[in-house]
Design a protein around this motif. Structure first.
Motif, PDB file in Angstrom:
ATOM      1  N   GLY A 142       0.843  -1.197   0.000  1.00  8.14           N
ATOM      2  CA  GLY A 142       0.000   0.000   0.000  1.00  8.14           C
ATOM      3  C   GLY A 142       0.875   1.242   0.000  1.00  8.14           C
ATOM      4  N   THR A 143       1.691   1.369  -1.024  1.00  9.89           N
ATOM      5  CA  THR A 143       2.757   2.391  -1.010  1.00  9.89           C
ATOM      6  C   THR A 143       2.242   3.808  -1.236  1.00  9.89           C
ATOM      7  OG1 THR A 143       5.040   2.711  -1.740  1.00  9.89           O
ATOM      8  CG2 THR A 143       3.413   2.325  -3.474  1.00  9.89           C
ATOM      9  N   ASP A 165       0.519  -1.634  -4.510  1.00  4.71           N
ATOM     10  CA  ASP A 165      -0.720  -0.919  -4.171  1.00  4.71           C
ATOM     11  C   ASP A 165      -1.851  -1.489  -5.007  1.00  4.71           C
ATOM     12  OD1 ASP A 165      -0.968   2.113  -2.658  1.00  4.71           O
ATOM     13  OD2 ASP A 165      -2.719   1.362  -3.739  1.00  4.71           O
ATOM     14  N   SER A 193      -3.430  -6.782  -4.491  1.00  3.27           N
ATOM     15  CA  SER A 193      -3.962  -6.658  -3.140  1.00  3.27           C
ATOM     16  C   SER A 193      -3.058  -7.366  -2.131  1.00  3.27           C
ATOM     17  CB  SER A 193      -5.365  -7.266  -3.086  1.00  3.27           C
ATOM     18  OG  SER A 193      -5.898  -7.101  -1.790  1.00  3.27           O
ATOM     19  N   ALA A 194      -2.866  -6.726  -0.997  1.00  2.00           N
ATOM     20  CA  ALA A 194      -2.100  -7.291   0.127  1.00  2.00           C
ATOM     21  C   ALA A 194      -0.795  -7.945  -0.383  1.00  2.00           C
ATOM     22  CB  ALA A 194      -2.958  -8.241   0.935  1.00  2.00           C
ATOM     23  N   ASN A 209       1.529   0.878   5.809  1.00  2.76           N
ATOM     24  CA  ASN A 209       0.606   1.828   6.432  1.00  2.76           C
ATOM     25  C   ASN A 209      -0.704   1.635   5.682  1.00  2.76           C
ATOM     26  OD1 ASN A 209      -0.824   3.946   7.481  1.00  2.76           O
ATOM     27  ND2 ASN A 209       0.261   5.523   6.312  1.00  2.76           N
ATOM     28  N   VAL A 231     -10.158   4.474  -0.722  1.00  2.00           N
ATOM     29  CA  VAL A 231      -9.422   3.201  -0.658  1.00  2.00           C
ATOM     30  C   VAL A 231      -8.140   3.325   0.175  1.00  2.00           C
ATOM     31  CG1 VAL A 231      -8.107   3.592  -2.799  1.00  2.00           C
ATOM     32  CG2 VAL A 231      -8.622   1.242  -2.090  1.00  2.00           C
ATOM     33  N   ALA A 232      -7.672   4.562   0.346  1.00  3.75           N
ATOM     34  CA  ALA A 232      -6.463   4.772   1.145  1.00  3.75           C
ATOM     35  C   ALA A 232      -6.789   4.934   2.623  1.00  3.75           C
ATOM     36  CB  ALA A 232      -5.725   6.021   0.650  1.00  3.75           C
TER      37      ALA A 232
HETATM   38  C1  LIG Z   1      -3.076   4.860   4.243  1.00  3.51           C
HETATM   39  S1  LIG Z   1      -2.549   4.817   2.557  1.00  3.51           S
HETATM   40  C2  LIG Z   1      -0.768   4.786   2.800  1.00  3.51           C
HETATM   41  C3  LIG Z   1       0.005   5.384   1.664  1.00  3.51           C
HETATM   42  C4  LIG Z   1       1.515   5.487   1.965  1.00  3.51           C
HETATM   43  N1  LIG Z   1       2.101   4.209   2.255  1.00  3.51           N
HETATM   44  C5  LIG Z   1       1.765   6.440   3.118  1.00  3.51           C
HETATM   45  O1  LIG Z   1       2.106   5.973   4.220  1.00  3.51           O
HETATM   46  O2  LIG Z   1       1.616   7.662   2.951  1.00  3.51           O
HETATM   47  C6  LIG Z   1      -2.942   3.142   2.149  1.00  3.51           C
HETATM   48  C7  LIG Z   1      -2.607   2.706   0.723  1.00  3.51           C
HETATM   49  O3  LIG Z   1      -2.949   1.310   0.621  1.00  3.51           O
HETATM   50  C8  LIG Z   1      -3.604   1.066  -0.618  1.00  3.51           C
HETATM   51  N2  LIG Z   1      -4.468  -0.110  -0.409  1.00  3.51           N
HETATM   52  C9  LIG Z   1      -5.718  -0.159   0.097  1.00  3.51           C
HETATM   53  N3  LIG Z   1      -6.137  -1.428   0.197  1.00  3.51           N
HETATM   54  C10 LIG Z   1      -5.115  -2.204  -0.237  1.00  3.51           C
HETATM   55  C11 LIG Z   1      -4.939  -3.605  -0.399  1.00  3.51           C
HETATM   56  N4  LIG Z   1      -5.894  -4.462  -0.048  1.00  3.51           N
HETATM   57  N5  LIG Z   1      -3.769  -4.036  -0.892  1.00  3.51           N
HETATM   58  C12 LIG Z   1      -2.784  -3.180  -1.247  1.00  3.51           C
HETATM   59  N6  LIG Z   1      -2.892  -1.845  -1.121  1.00  3.51           N
HETATM   60  C13 LIG Z   1      -4.052  -1.364  -0.632  1.00  3.51           C
HETATM   61  C14 LIG Z   1      -4.327   2.345  -0.951  1.00  3.51           C
HETATM   62  O4  LIG Z   1      -4.543   2.462  -2.329  1.00  3.51           O
HETATM   63  C15 LIG Z   1      -3.364   3.405  -0.385  1.00  3.51           C
HETATM   64  O5  LIG Z   1      -2.455   3.839  -1.375  1.00  3.51           O
END
Ligand SMILES: C[S@@+](CC[C@H](N)C(=O)[O-])C[C@H]1O[C@@H](n2cnc3c(N)ncnc32)[C@H](O)[C@@H]1O
Length: 308
Positions: A142-143, A165, A193-194, A209, A231-232
């Motif tokens: 989730g970068t 991501d 995902s994940a 994060n 989604v974030a």
């Molecule tokens: C809280 S943001 C964190 C972004 C960055 N890492 C930061 O710390 O600023 C969460 C990120 O996870 C991604 N995300 C959400 N669900 C996810 C999943 N199931 N698998 C991978 N990434 C996911 C979102 O698109 C978002 O970019």
């Protein structure tokens, strides 16, 4: 100064008229306007937007405090100030920039604006990467803008990072940041995902994060959050859904003795720490952020796979 204190309705008067405005006068006016309209960091927001509109760094505002600001510059500034107050667009989205770990990152509406508390996660993560011979394999799930992956690659020359991501649009922002910062040769970006993009690989450190807000919590938070991708932010009805998925699956991608660190909301640390122990991870610990709130849970894989 004329105008200060008379702008609670969002009107921004400094564009037209014969009056000459200097940098410092504008700064004071905008700060007062933001304060009156209830923004949380009126001075900082005013500095960031004014510096952006004038094409200078924030320090330039003080070095050139008595410089007159021409009307064409004020017109661009007026729109930024209006959107900040009326629409509550985050400053970083208005300027397209956010500093994280002293790195200048590009941000758009497709990514979470990196938060200062995430620097606590970076500090914990670096503790898992002492200087040594050979490369480190790091996974950042989730970068988003790439904030964590970039900070780790910047700090550790030997780190090779896989940054993933769900959002392809976020990955494009992260990739552009890596290229601009000269770190792209050590970071791979993959959508999924994940742990899906990482399956079959083992890492010395896994960080994330993830989204950790509960659905019904989101509505009561700052209006700025409405401009960031859902989604974030939102994990599901409980808020801990993605954290739980990560803890459950991380054993499949951790090398023996590898580190694992996740950011979370205060109050989520106890269940997440308990899940880590139940998953056979060791050295489970909670780290507080600078405000003294539980912010990171970290742990290690056992020295030999299968060791409890
Ligand atoms: C809280 S943001 C964190 C972004 C960055 N890492 C930061 O710390 O600023 C969460 C990120 O996870 C991604 N995300 C959400 N669900 C996810 C999943 N199931 N698998 C991978 N990434 C996911 C979102 O698109 C978002 O970019």
């Amino acid at each position: 100064m004329a105008g200060v204190g008379s702008s609670g309705n969002g009107t921004v008067p400094f564009v037209r008229g014969e009056r000459t405005w200097t940098v410092v006068e504008l700064l004071r006016w905008i700060e007062a306007h933001f304060r009156q309209n209830g923004l949380e960091s009126p001075r900082l927001d005013a500095e960031c937007l004014l510096a952006h509109a004038l094409g200078m760094e924030r320090i330039g505002l003080y070095l050139q405090h008595d410089k007159p600001v021409v009307e064409s510059e004020r017109a661009g500034l007026r729109e930024l100030v209006r959107r900040r107050v009326r629409e509550r667009v985050p400053v970083a989205q208005l300027t397209g920039r956010k500093e994280f770990w002293s790195l200048d990152l590009g941000v758009t509406a497709e990514v979470l604006v990196p938060r200062p508390e995430t620097e606590t996660l970076v500090e914990v993560a670096l503790g898992f990467l002492p200087d040594r011979e050979g490369e480190y394999q790091v996974l950042d799930v989730g970068t988003g803008s790439g904030a964590i992956a970039l900070a780790l690659a910047h700090e550790r020359q030997k780190a090779r990072v896989l940054a993933t991501d769900l959002s392809g649009a976020a990955l494009a922002v992260a990739r552009a940041n890596a290229e601009r910062l000269g770190l792209a040769d050590r970071i791979r970006f993959e959508a999924g995902s994940a742990f899906e993009p990482a399956l079959g690989q083992r890492f010395d450190l896994v960080v994330s994060n993830p989204p950790y807000l509960a659905q019904d919590e989101a509505a009561s938070l700052a209006p700025e959050l409405a401009h960031e991708p859902a989604v974030a932010l939102i994990a599901g009805p409980a808020g801990t859904e993605i954290l739980e998925t990560l803890v459950a699956g991380v054993g499949d991608v951790l090398a023996p003795s590898a580190g694992f660190a996740v950011e979370l909301a205060p109050g989520q640390d106890e269940p997440v720490a308990a899940w880590c122990r139940a998953a056979g991870l060791v050295e489970v610990s909670v780290t507080l952020d600078l405000a003294g709130r539980a912010r990171v849970v970290s742990a290690r894989a056992a020295a030999e796979r299968g060791d409890e």
